[in-house]
Motif scaffolding. Structure first.
Motif, PDB file in Angstrom:
ATOM      1  N   HIS A   1       0.861  -1.190   0.000  1.00 16.55           N
ATOM      2  CA  HIS A   1       0.000   0.000   0.000  1.00 16.55           C
ATOM      3  C   HIS A   1       0.891   1.232   0.000  1.00 16.55           C
ATOM      4  O   HIS A   1       1.977   1.222   0.583  1.00 16.55           O
ATOM      5  CB  HIS A   1      -0.919  -0.006   1.222  1.00 16.55           C
ATOM      6  CG  HIS A   1      -1.940  -1.105   1.199  1.00 16.55           C
ATOM      7  ND1 HIS A   1      -3.207  -0.966   0.701  1.00 16.55           N
ATOM      8  CD2 HIS A   1      -1.832  -2.403   1.610  1.00 16.55           C
ATOM      9  CE1 HIS A   1      -3.856  -2.097   0.805  1.00 16.55           C
ATOM     10  NE2 HIS A   1      -3.064  -2.998   1.361  1.00 16.55           N
ATOM     11  N   PHE A   2       0.435   2.301  -0.620  1.00 18.41           N
ATOM     12  CA  PHE A   2       1.276   3.460  -0.848  1.00 18.41           C
ATOM     13  C   PHE A   2       0.584   4.740  -0.383  1.00 18.41           C
ATOM     14  O   PHE A   2      -0.617   4.918  -0.596  1.00 18.41           O
ATOM     15  CB  PHE A   2       1.598   3.597  -2.352  1.00 18.41           C
ATOM     16  CG  PHE A   2       2.197   2.349  -2.942  1.00 18.41           C
ATOM     17  CD1 PHE A   2       3.569   2.200  -3.032  1.00 18.41           C
ATOM     18  CD2 PHE A   2       1.388   1.310  -3.403  1.00 18.41           C
ATOM     19  CE1 PHE A   2       4.123   1.044  -3.570  1.00 18.41           C
ATOM     20  CE2 PHE A   2       1.934   0.143  -3.939  1.00 18.41           C
ATOM     21  CZ  PHE A   2       3.300   0.027  -4.033  1.00 18.41           C
ATOM     22  N   GLU A   3       1.365   5.597   0.217  1.00 18.55           N
ATOM     23  CA  GLU A   3       0.855   6.917   0.587  1.00 18.55           C
ATOM     24  C   GLU A   3       0.668   7.725  -0.675  1.00 18.55           C
ATOM     25  O   GLU A   3       1.543   7.787  -1.538  1.00 18.55           O
ATOM     26  CB  GLU A   3       1.845   7.620   1.522  1.00 18.55           C
ATOM     27  CG  GLU A   3       1.344   8.940   2.074  1.00 18.55           C
ATOM     28  CD  GLU A   3       0.213   8.752   3.079  1.00 18.55           C
ATOM     29  OE1 GLU A   3      -0.649   9.646   3.152  1.00 18.55           O
ATOM     30  OE2 GLU A   3       0.205   7.730   3.772  1.00 18.55           O
ATOM     31  N   GLN A   4      -0.492   8.358  -0.819  1.00 17.52           N
ATOM     32  CA  GLN A   4      -0.747   9.141  -2.014  1.00 17.52           C
ATOM     33  C   GLN A   4      -0.198  10.542  -1.844  1.00 17.52           C
ATOM     34  O   GLN A   4      -0.327  11.165  -0.786  1.00 17.52           O
ATOM     35  CB  GLN A   4      -2.250   9.210  -2.306  1.00 17.52           C
ATOM     36  CG  GLN A   4      -2.574   9.901  -3.618  1.00 17.52           C
ATOM     37  CD  GLN A   4      -3.960   9.554  -4.119  1.00 17.52           C
ATOM     38  OE1 GLN A   4      -4.636   8.731  -3.521  1.00 17.52           O
ATOM     39  NE2 GLN A   4      -4.382  10.153  -5.212  1.00 17.52           N
ATOM     40  N   ALA A   5       0.449  11.044  -2.906  1.00 20.29           N
ATOM     41  CA  ALA A   5       1.033  12.393  -2.837  1.00 20.29           C
ATOM     42  C   ALA A   5      -0.075  13.429  -2.687  1.00 20.29           C
ATOM     43  O   ALA A   5      -1.171  13.266  -3.190  1.00 20.29           O
ATOM     44  CB  ALA A   5       1.830  12.660  -4.106  1.00 20.29           C
TER      45      ALA A   5
END
Length: 242
Positions: free
Chosen positions: A238-242
């Motif tokens: 899972h990735f932090e969204q900019a």
């Protein structure tokens, strides 16, 4: 890590992220079996990879909205190899537009079929080949749109539905296949910079300038996950969204 003893299937590898994945695995020594909706598109990528000096690459047509096409793809691969070590479910049609009424009914059906039904049937028909491997991995490019509460993409509702179906499928698949030694790895990127990291001028725009997740970073996540020892089970990214 090298992947000389791996056989890797990549769906929707005719362009963009799937093409990049196919090239990277071939460069690392894997035998790559790639598909695209049209055979001509798959053959273009196959010929490009062979032109780079990697001969163990094979092209197939596979329309992920057509069950018969998926069966034919898996059957064709089975006629060539006796196992598949990594299945990468990359194929899924993107559909843009936050207005539910902005697209045709056929667009809705095609989007959900390619992302949801296509993924399920690809795993179903490649499962015998995966179970013949001593290191089987199923990798699925889901999307942040498949996570509960996500609402920051301009993707159409049908794309959200397809990705939510993929997420539910890979969740239960992980539980049910792990006792058989199959790792199920899912990636949930937000909308990302899909510019070609293999083009000569890719580095001309530093990633810090846009702060956007890149295709190259996603490729590296996949390579990292499948390179781990079999006791290391990376279920999802899972990735932090900019």
């Amino acid at each position: 890590m090298r992947f000389d003893n791996h056989r890797v299937v990549v769906t929707a590898a005719g362009r963009d992220f799937g093409r990049t994945l196919a090239i990277r695995f071939a460069e690392l020594g894997a035998e790559v079996l790639l598909s695209a909706r049209s055979l001509a598109a798959a053959e273009r990528v196959r010929d490009e990879i062979r032109g780079r000096g990697h001969q163990r690459v094979h092209a197939y047509a596979c329309d992920l909205t057509d069950p018969a096409s998926i069966r034919d793809f898996a059957s064709g691969v089975a006629q060539r190899v006796d196992r598949v070590d990594i299945l990468i479910n990359n194929g899924s049609r993107y559909l843009d537009g936050p207005d539910l009424r902005s697209v045709s009914d056929d667009d809705v059906v095609d989007t959900i079929a390619s992302g949801a039904t296509g993924t399920i049937l690809a795993v179903k028909h490649f499962l015998p080949l995966l179970l013949s491997s001593d290191k089987p991995d199923v990798v699925t490019m889901v999307s942040a749109c498949g996570t509960a509460g996500h609402h920051r993409s301009d993707a159409h509702d049908a794309f959200y539905a397809a990705k939510s179906a993929q997420a539910g499928f890979t969740e239960i698949l992980s539980r049910r296949l792990r006792p058989q030694g199959v790792r199920v790895i899912s990636l949930y990127p937000p909308d990302f910079d899909n510019s070609d990291p293999l083009s000569p001028d890719w580095t001309s725009t530093p990633r810090e300038a846009t702060n956007a997740l890149t295709a190259q970073s996603l490729v590296e996540c996949i390579l990292f996950a499948v390179a781990q020892q079999r006791d290391c089970f990376i279920k999802s990214f899972h990735f932090e969204q900019a």
